[in-house]
Design an enzyme around this catalytic site. Structure first.
Site, mmCIF file in Angstrom:
data_model
loop_
_atom_site.group_PDB
_atom_site.id
_atom_site.type_symbol
_atom_site.label_atom_id
_atom_site.label_comp_id
_atom_site.label_asym_id
_atom_site.label_seq_id
_atom_site.Cartn_x
_atom_site.Cartn_y
_atom_site.Cartn_z
ATOM 1 N N LYS A 37 -15.109 -1.145 5.231
ATOM 2 C CA LYS A 37 -14.337 -1.084 6.481
ATOM 3 C C LYS A 37 -15.005 -1.915 7.580
ATOM 4 C CE LYS A 37 -10.908 1.576 5.194
ATOM 5 N NZ LYS A 37 -9.650 0.910 4.796
ATOM 6 N N GLY A 40 0.768 -1.249 0.000
ATOM 7 C CA GLY A 40 0.000 0.000 0.000
ATOM 8 C C GLY A 40 0.794 1.291 0.000
ATOM 9 N N ALA A 75 -12.298 2.361 -3.938
ATOM 10 C CA ALA A 75 -13.685 2.335 -4.421
ATOM 11 C C ALA A 75 -13.752 3.263 -5.616
ATOM 12 C CB ALA A 75 -14.651 2.797 -3.340
ATOM 13 N N SER A 88 1.679 8.207 1.864
ATOM 14 C CA SER A 88 0.920 7.003 2.208
ATOM 15 C C SER A 88 1.122 6.609 3.668
ATOM 16 C CB SER A 88 1.369 5.814 1.342
ATOM 17 O OG SER A 88 1.108 6.053 -0.002
ATOM 18 N N VAL A 126 -3.941 -6.878 -5.757
ATOM 19 C CA VAL A 126 -4.580 -7.792 -4.795
ATOM 20 C C VAL A 126 -5.901 -8.379 -5.308
ATOM 21 C CG1 VAL A 126 -3.474 -6.768 -2.768
ATOM 22 C CG2 VAL A 126 -5.733 -5.925 -3.499
ATOM 23 N N TYR A 178 -18.529 8.791 2.249
ATOM 24 C CA TYR A 178 -17.634 7.644 2.437
ATOM 25 C C TYR A 178 -18.334 6.366 1.956
ATOM 26 C CZ TYR A 178 -13.492 5.470 4.523
ATOM 27 O OH TYR A 178 -12.310 4.807 4.727
ATOM 28 N N THR A 209 -4.028 12.024 1.957
ATOM 29 C CA THR A 209 -3.247 11.118 1.099
ATOM 30 C C THR A 209 -3.936 11.046 -0.260
ATOM 31 O OG1 THR A 209 -4.531 9.196 1.783
ATOM 32 C CG2 THR A 209 -2.560 9.663 3.072
ATOM 33 N N LEU A 210 -3.318 10.334 -1.177
ATOM 34 C CA LEU A 210 -3.859 10.198 -2.535
ATOM 35 C C LEU A 210 -5.289 9.647 -2.498
ATOM 36 C CD1 LEU A 210 -2.446 10.733 -5.245
ATOM 37 C CD2 LEU A 210 -1.959 8.279 -5.371
#
Ligand code: NAP
Length: 259
Positions: free
Chosen positions: A166, A15, A98, A21, A68, A159, A197-198
């Site tokens: 999650k 990751g 997503a 990250s 993955v 989200y 983060t990205l």
């Protein structure tokens, strides 16, 4: 005196996309503590960037390509790390994805394909990786850490399906902790507060999440990536030897607040 000396230990980190990250913050802490590292990156697009970062580390850290969503990639990266180091002590799973259209607008509009993609990459991948890595971890005992967010428990507008993913990830942590405990492998998650983060910037309204969290958190600020690295070092190393199946909040206290 308690020291953290991870010399002779091997960590496999999934990751790292860039220097922001959360996986990179964790990798740096592990490396500073003496662990040797291997990195798994998704595809060619990221190879050069991850290679550049890995070269910043004083000790060489091999890179392996792994999408993955492909079982054969997951099996291959684990067997290559096994061949190189003989074992895996620490596994860092810091992966989520997503589709953009599923991180804005109505959750009700989530398509079957969008749901499948989010849960496959963000939750199932932990199970697939743990299954392949476990035989390399069980001899000496090992520790797995994944990254989650409190939208698993509460509604965070936008989200959306990632909250569902999650929730599935957090349950998987408990189930895997139960099954891998007898094999001396611990499994935990860090529930991090928002960090720019990205991936995070792809969530519609992410800036609002940052501001609300800063204003409401008992510590009156957002967290730093290094604080996630410190918590991961605790959970992964012998300092966390009695902890498994846990979701550790590193969010400046935001999640304890009612109003
Ligand atoms: P990040 O730097 O963008 O890391 C996400 C990583 O997931 C990237 O390296 C990405 O690679 C990888 N990934 C996505 N699809 C993949 C696939 N099919 N195969 C392999 N790798 C794949 O963002 P981050 O914020 O550090 O995210 C790391 C974890 O922390 C995620 O689980 C995230 O949900 C969690 N988290 C983040 C925050 C936050 O506010 N940042 C808060 C709580 C939890 P590509 O770039 O190639 O897609």
């Amino acid at each position: 005196m308690i020291t953290i000396d991870l010399a002779g230990k091997t960590g496999l980190v999934f990751g790292v996309a860039n220097q922001k990250s959360l996986a990179w913050a964790i990798a740096r802490r592990l490396h500073e503590a003496g662990a040797d590292l291997a990195f798994a990156y998704q595809g060619e697009r990221l190879k050069e960037r991850v290679e550049g970062l890995a070269k910043e580390l004083p000790r060489p850290s091999p890179l392996f390509q792994c999408d993955v969503t492909r079982d054969e990639d997951v099996a291959s990266v684990c067997s290559q790390v096994g061949a190189k180091f003989g074992k895996i002590d620490y596994l860092v799973h810091s992966i989520a994805f997503a589709r953009k259209e599923d991180l804005e607008g109505d959750f009700l509009a989530t398509s079957r394909e969008g749901f499948r993609t989010a849960l496959d990459i963000s939750a199932y991948s932990l199970i697939g990786i743990a299954r392949e890595a476990a035989p390399l971890m069980e001899k000496a005992g090992g520790s797995i850490v994944t990254l989650t967010y409190m939208a698993s428990q509460r509604v965070v507008p936008s989200y959306n399906v990632m909250g569902t993913a999650k929730a599935a990830l957090e349950h998987s942590v408990r189930q895997l902790a139960y099954e891998l405990g007898p094999r001396r492998i611990r499994v935990n998650a860090i529930s991090a507060g928002p960090v720019s983060t990205l991936s995070a910037r792809g969530i519609s309204g992410f800036l609002d999440m940052l501001h609300v969290s800063r204003d409401k958190a008992p510590l009156g600020r957002n967290i730093e990536p290094g604080e996630v690295g410190d918590a991961a070092l605790f959970l992964l190393s012998h300092l966390g030897s009695g902890v498994t199946g846990e979701i550790l909040y590193v969010d400046a206290g935001y999640s304890i607040m009612g109003t």
